[in-house]
Design an enzyme around this catalytic site. Structure first.
Site, PDB file in Angstrom:
ATOM      1  N   SER A   1       0.809  -1.218   0.000  1.00 15.56           N
ATOM      2  CA  SER A   1       0.000   0.000   0.000  1.00 15.56           C
ATOM      3  C   SER A   1       0.841   1.266   0.000  1.00 15.56           C
ATOM      4  O   SER A   1       0.454   2.280  -0.591  1.00 15.56           O
ATOM      5  CB  SER A   1      -0.937  -0.007   1.217  1.00 15.56           C
ATOM      6  OG  SER A   1      -0.202  -0.117   2.430  1.00 15.56           O
TER       7      SER A   1
ATOM      8  N   GLU B   1      11.085  -9.093  -4.178  1.00 21.58           N
ATOM      9  CA  GLU B   1      11.543  -7.830  -3.610  1.00 21.58           C
ATOM     10  C   GLU B   1      13.038  -7.894  -3.298  1.00 21.58           C
ATOM     11  O   GLU B   1      13.804  -6.984  -3.637  1.00 21.58           O
ATOM     12  CB  GLU B   1      10.753  -7.504  -2.345  1.00 21.58           C
ATOM     13  CG  GLU B   1       9.320  -7.066  -2.608  1.00 21.58           C
ATOM     14  CD  GLU B   1       8.513  -6.874  -1.337  1.00 21.58           C
ATOM     15  OE1 GLU B   1       7.456  -6.223  -1.406  1.00 21.58           O
ATOM     16  OE2 GLU B   1       8.917  -7.394  -0.278  1.00 21.58           O
TER      17      GLU B   1
END
Length: 260
Positions: free
Chosen positions: A43, A122
């Site tokens: 987010s 990531e």
């Protein structure tokens, strides 16, 4: 850690989502024309994607392209007009800067990431770049990793329950430690049953919980986890962040640099 602070806005305290947006926009200030970027997931990183899209449409960042860390980020970046590259194509141009959020940040700028399940991609992408800028609100600052929730470990599906046992054995006797396979509600039917969570790589996630965070040598714990056959990667990002941008409740922004 060095730090700098911006002036607070005239209004009162910001919501958590507003704090995320403030930190994300500050991180995008580091982006220069022609850069290849690592694009984070979650987010907070989503606010950075939106800001990058705005600047690209305005013609302010010509030549910028991104390497997404998840399928969700890939879809979001495409929707806002960020040109995308696969990691192998970016290796020639070198990822100049990665921008992503974090679940936890300790005083040495070690991170917990990947509670959303994207930790392997990531770590691959953010570890391949020259700089890694982390964007968080002040609630993510912790005295030790593992204080506020799970530390995820990505494991292959074959023998995942067995790998879970091996991970538990690694911390055998540690008070307050427990681990479990992450599950999600089954997509079909409404009987309340669960199924294993599956990452973009087709793997499972083991969640490790510590009563008061991890105490001990983080790198030694990392090495011992990675030596377990069946473990692919874990969500402790040690010594990777070069800069952490923290949005505080009063609207100030602190920029912290890794110790030399």
């Amino acid at each position: 850690m060095g730090s700098a602070a911006a002036s607070p806005p005239p209004s009162g305290k910001l919501t958590q989502d507003e704090l995320k947006r403030v930190a994300a926009h500050r991180a995008v200030d580091f982006v220069e024309p022609g850069m290849t970027l690592g694009l984070g997931t979650g987010s907070t990183a989503a606010h950075a994607l939106d800001r990058l899209g705005d600047l690209l449409r305005a013609g302010a960042l010509p030549g910028v392209a991104g390497v997404p860390t998840s399928l969700k980020t890939e879809a979001h970046a495409s929707a806002v007009g960020i040109p995308l590259l696969p990691l192998d194509a970016a290796s020639g141009a070198r990822i100049a800067l990665s921008i992503d959020g974090a679940d936890e940040v300790d005083p040495d700028l070690n991170l917990v990431k990947g509670r959303g399940g994207s930790l392997l991609r990531e770590k691959m992408i953010e570890g391949a770049g020259e700089r890694f800028v982390v964007i968080v609100d002040e609630s993510k600052l912790v005295p030790r990793l593992g204080c506020t929730g799970a530390i995820p470990v990505e494991v292959i599906p074959f023998g995942a329950p067995h790998t879970l046992v091996l991970i538990r054995n690694l911390f055998d006797g540690l008070p307050g430690f427990h681990a479990r396979l992450r599950t999600v509600p089954k997509t079909k039917g409404d009987d309340g049953s669960e199924q294993p969570f599956v990452t973009d790589n087709g793997n499972c996630i083991v969640e490790m919980f510590f009563e008061d965070g991890i105490r001990g040598d983080l790198r030694d714990i990392s090495d011992r986890l990675l030596r377990i056959t069946g473990v692919v990667e874990h969500g402790m990002f040690l010594g990777m962040a070069t800069t952490v941008i923290v949005a505080n409740q009063d609207g100030t922004v602190a920029v912290m640099g890794r110790k030399k």
